[in-house]
Design an enzyme around this catalytic site. Structure first.
Site, short mmCIF file in Angstrom:
data_model
loop_
_atom_site.label_atom_id
_atom_site.label_comp_id
_atom_site.label_asym_id
_atom_site.label_seq_id
_atom_site.Cartn_x
_atom_site.Cartn_y
_atom_site.Cartn_z
N TRP A 130 -36.76 -5.98 11.30
CA TRP A 130 -38.02 -6.48 10.73
C TRP A 130 -39.03 -6.50 11.89
CZ3 TRP A 130 -39.74 -12.09 10.66
CH2 TRP A 130 -40.86 -12.28 9.85
N ASP A 211 -30.64 -14.48 12.11
CA ASP A 211 -31.80 -14.70 11.24
C ASP A 211 -31.39 -14.40 9.80
OD1 ASP A 211 -34.37 -15.16 10.34
OD2 ASP A 211 -34.98 -13.06 10.63
N LYS A 246 -37.45 -16.50 0.00
CA LYS A 246 -36.94 -15.59 -1.05
C LYS A 246 -36.00 -16.31 -2.00
CE LYS A 246 -38.21 -12.91 2.48
NZ LYS A 246 -39.18 -11.88 2.65
#
Ligand code: KET
Length: 398
Positions: A130, A211, A246
């Protein structure tokens, strides 16, 4: 006065969302940012969240500052979810957890802490990762490098190269890992591979920074935390940043957590204090609304069960979209291999499309993928999947 200030080139993900909204193509489909849309292309409000919101709203209560570390119930909610409710490491008081401003805030606070207390450490991220991982760690003054991870040409993880690379890192270097639903590739390590990576991390005395932004979207809540729990079982110190953006569909509330697993309760207390200090010096304390939602959902058995069910519903819809996309593409382009679509986990599929193909998808069809070829499968539904598949066929068939 500000003539020397550089123009901002924009963010490759957020910039694309703006471009999508400005596009007048009536058939446009947003498969860029990692957001889950439901079968009707709507951003869902989870039922468990609606109940929590009703409790917060009735009666409306005063809004004092929260503690620097956020609400206790939010912090405990993160801990139980990540490490398991009765985990010995929690009972031993070895985990320092603070509520954070999303997963991004957790990464930044963790990076600031590392820069302050381990100033020589470099941080290594997967290639690719990311994009904001790099910006966040560099923004904290940490040098960022990358370890081999994904072989685009063959749609596989370069596991041997990854291991070999990590074996050469220096003591206390940080290895940023995605415990599940790797962003952007969707390709995760097997349990056997995790065990090997963690063994090297232990031998080399590296710092694993996990993460986790998609817990529940891979296999299930517990399996998705395998790498985290295994590292704890092996006695490693671990940083974990988690996001509820999310899995609670609470993107704009900015809720997440940072947990640091320490060798002893005393060290956990010291670390907790320093994390508080970092927070105080950046934004003082987190916002309360989202924190209350997390607190209520995570600590009410009935709502928690309902939440897990709702996350699995999202997970299953994404998996169904993967199967459908794969079968349509295979039927139309039988000479090409689309197995990768169902081997990948979570919201994303790394399609391997080249920049021209991605550009054509956008300009000719209004289908938006990230420039690195990442497609957000969670943006597909029964109404747009044939259109997207056909557009892909058009750009792939030359
Ligand atoms: N970690 C990962 C791996 C991740 O994909 C995101 C967001 C975050 C952290 C940030 O979580 P938050 O709670 O929103 O601060 N990723 C999506 C959104 C974005 O780029 O901001 C994405 O990749 O599209």
């Amino acid at each position: 006065m500000f003539k020397d200030v550089d123009y901002y080139a924009g963010d490759p993900i957020l910039g694309l969302v703006d471009k999508f909204f400005a596009d007048s193509n009536p058939n446009k489909v947003n498969l860029s940012i990692g957001i889950y849309y439901d079968k009707d292309s709507k951003l869902p409000v989870l039922e468990c969240v609606k109940t929590a919101e009703q409790r917060i709203a009735d009666p409306i209560t005063p809004r004092p500052y929260l503690p620097m570390a956020g609400l206790l119930g939010h912090r405990l909610g993160c801990q139980n979810l990540l490490f398991g409710k009765d985990a010995p490491v929690l009972q031993q008081g070895r985990v320092a957890t603070i509520a954070t401003i999303g997963g991004s805030g957790a990464l930044r606070v963790g990076a600031e802490f590392i820069h302050r207390w381990f100033p020589k450490s470099k941080c290594y991220v997967s290639d690719p990762t990311w994009g904001n991982h790099i910006a966040i760690f560099e923004g904290s003054g940490i040098e960022v490098g990358s370890y081999p991870y994904y072989d685009k040409a063959n749609s596989r993880i370069k596991f041997d190269e990854m291991l070999e690379f990590i074996e050469k890192l220096n003591k206390h270097d940080v290895v940023l890992l995605h415990p599940c639903c790797h962003n952007p590739t969707g390709m995760d390590l097997t349990r056997e591979q995790w065990d090997k990576v963690l063994e090297v991390i232990k031998q080399r005395e590296l710092i694993p920074f996990m993460d986790i932004a998609y817990q529940g979207f891979g296999e299930d809540m517990d399996s998705d935390a395998y790498a985290i729990r295994k590292a704890v079982d092996m006695g490693l110190p671990v940083f974990v940043s988690n996001s509820f953006s999310k899995n609670l569909s609470l993107y704009g509330e900015r809720v997440g957590g940072l947990s640091v697993v320490c060798p002893s309760a005393d060290e956990a207390e010291r670390v907790f204090g320093q994390l508080n200090f970092v927070v105080r010096s950046i934004y003082s304390s987190p916002p309360s609304h989202g924190g209350h939602v997390v607190d209520i959902v995570m600590n009410d058995d009935k709502l928690y069960q309902q939440w897990v069910g709702e996350v699995y519903g999202m997970r299953d819809r994404i998996k169904a979209m993967r199967l459908k996309l794969k079968s349509v593409l295979e039927a139309k382009l039988p000479e090409q291999n689309f197995d990768y679509i169902t081997r990948q986990n979570g919201m994303f599929s790394f399609t391997g499309l080249n920049p021209e193909q991605i550009e054509r998808l956008q300009s000719d069809f209004g289908v938006y993928l990230i420039s690195n070829s990442r497609m957000c499968i969670a943006g597909l539904n029964v109404d747009n999947i044939d259109y997207v598949a056909n557009a892909m066929v058009e750009v792939l068939k030359e």
